[in-house]
Scaffold this active site. Structure first.
Site, PDB file in Angstrom:
ATOM      1  N   ASN A  40       8.601  29.456 -12.697  1.00 47.83           N
ATOM      2  CA  ASN A  40       9.707  28.779 -12.032  1.00 47.83           C
ATOM      3  C   ASN A  40       9.303  28.319 -10.638  1.00 47.83           C
ATOM      4  O   ASN A  40       8.481  28.944  -9.959  1.00 47.83           O
ATOM      5  CB  ASN A  40      10.980  29.637 -12.015  1.00 47.83           C
ATOM      6  CG  ASN A  40      10.831  31.002 -11.388  1.00 47.83           C
ATOM      7  OD1 ASN A  40       9.793  31.646 -11.459  1.00 47.83           O
ATOM      8  ND2 ASN A  40      11.910  31.483 -10.782  1.00 47.83           N
ATOM      9  N   GLU A  42      11.272  26.926  -7.290  1.00 44.72           N
ATOM     10  CA  GLU A  42      12.561  26.694  -6.648  1.00 44.72           C
ATOM     11  C   GLU A  42      12.494  25.582  -5.616  1.00 44.72           C
ATOM     12  O   GLU A  42      11.444  25.288  -5.055  1.00 44.72           O
ATOM     13  CB  GLU A  42      13.041  27.976  -5.960  1.00 44.72           C
ATOM     14  CG  GLU A  42      13.420  29.046  -6.929  1.00 44.72           C
ATOM     15  CD  GLU A  42      13.918  30.308  -6.245  1.00 44.72           C
ATOM     16  OE1 GLU A  42      14.473  31.143  -6.963  1.00 44.72           O
ATOM     17  OE2 GLU A  42      13.755  30.477  -5.021  1.00 44.72           O
ATOM     18  N   GLU A  53      10.183  27.843 -18.571  1.00 46.49           N
ATOM     19  CA  GLU A  53      10.092  27.321 -19.933  1.00 46.49           C
ATOM     20  C   GLU A  53       9.929  25.803 -19.923  1.00 46.49           C
ATOM     21  O   GLU A  53       9.142  25.252 -20.698  1.00 46.49           O
ATOM     22  CB  GLU A  53      11.347  27.704 -20.738  1.00 46.49           C
ATOM     23  CG  GLU A  53      11.581  29.201 -20.826  1.00 46.49           C
ATOM     24  CD  GLU A  53      12.441  29.772 -19.697  1.00 46.49           C
ATOM     25  OE1 GLU A  53      13.081  30.811 -19.950  1.00 46.49           O
ATOM     26  OE2 GLU A  53      12.478  29.206 -18.586  1.00 46.49           O
ATOM     27  N   CYS A  84      17.560  30.221 -20.254  1.00 47.40           N
ATOM     28  CA  CYS A  84      18.927  29.803 -19.958  1.00 47.40           C
ATOM     29  C   CYS A  84      19.349  28.707 -20.945  1.00 47.40           C
ATOM     30  O   CYS A  84      18.540  28.211 -21.731  1.00 47.40           O
ATOM     31  CB  CYS A  84      19.029  29.301 -18.516  1.00 47.40           C
ATOM     32  SG  CYS A  84      18.235  27.697 -18.252  1.00 47.40           S
ATOM     33  N   CYS A  87      17.233  25.515 -20.751  1.00 46.93           N
ATOM     34  CA  CYS A  87      15.902  25.685 -21.349  1.00 46.93           C
ATOM     35  C   CYS A  87      15.988  25.795 -22.867  1.00 46.93           C
ATOM     36  O   CYS A  87      15.123  25.291 -23.583  1.00 46.93           O
ATOM     37  CB  CYS A  87      15.210  26.907 -20.752  1.00 46.93           C
ATOM     38  SG  CYS A  87      14.743  26.662 -19.030  1.00 46.93           S
TER      39      CYS A  87
END
Length: 136
Positions: A40, A42, A53, A84, A87
């Site tokens: 990830n 940010e 993902e 999530c 994803c």
């Protein structure tokens, strides 16, 4: 330990998470056995953040792959994080309902799901065709 989970953990080490400090890593295996990793990333406005993902899928597609059979997802918290909804929808664009999703619970423990279990009745090309949004 599942080798795909190990790869996801390695990917999580490269996460850029100055705001949440919640690292996530993913390792996506293609139909031919090639593995692509993602972490990830940010952004201060959060909406431009990239999920692990998505990064793994993008890297695989960029390299000519569109068939996948397994993905492992982990977090620094080893809390069994699942992809999530966004994803899951991204995975559904390229994967069948039987894609195996392995979630790292720590201490060598994992939970396994299929994509179909995590996102039933996804929006797909048939959905769009039925709505008249795309042609057959």
């Amino acid at each position: 330990m599942d080798p795909l989970v190990e790869r996801a953990r390695e990917a999580a080490e490269n996460a850029y998470v100055p705001y949440s400090e919640y690292t996530v890593g993913a390792a996506l295996r293609t139909a031919d056995g090639t593995v692509y990793e993602g972490c990830n990333l940010e952004n201060a406005n959060y909406s431009n953040s990239l999920h692990a993902e998505e990064v793994a899928v993008a890297e695989a597609v960029k390299n000519g792959h569109e068939a996948f059979d397994r993905i492992a997802v982990t977090s620094g918290a080893r809390d069994g994080v699942t992809p999530c909804g966004m994803c899951r929808q991204t995975l559904a664009e390229f994967c069948d309902d039987d894609l195996v999703v392995v979630c790292d619970e720590g201490d060598g423990e994992t939970a396994e799901y299929t994509l179909g279990e995590l996102i039933p009745n996804t929006i797909d090309v048939e959905t769009l065709q039925e709505a008249g949004s795309v042609e057959d």
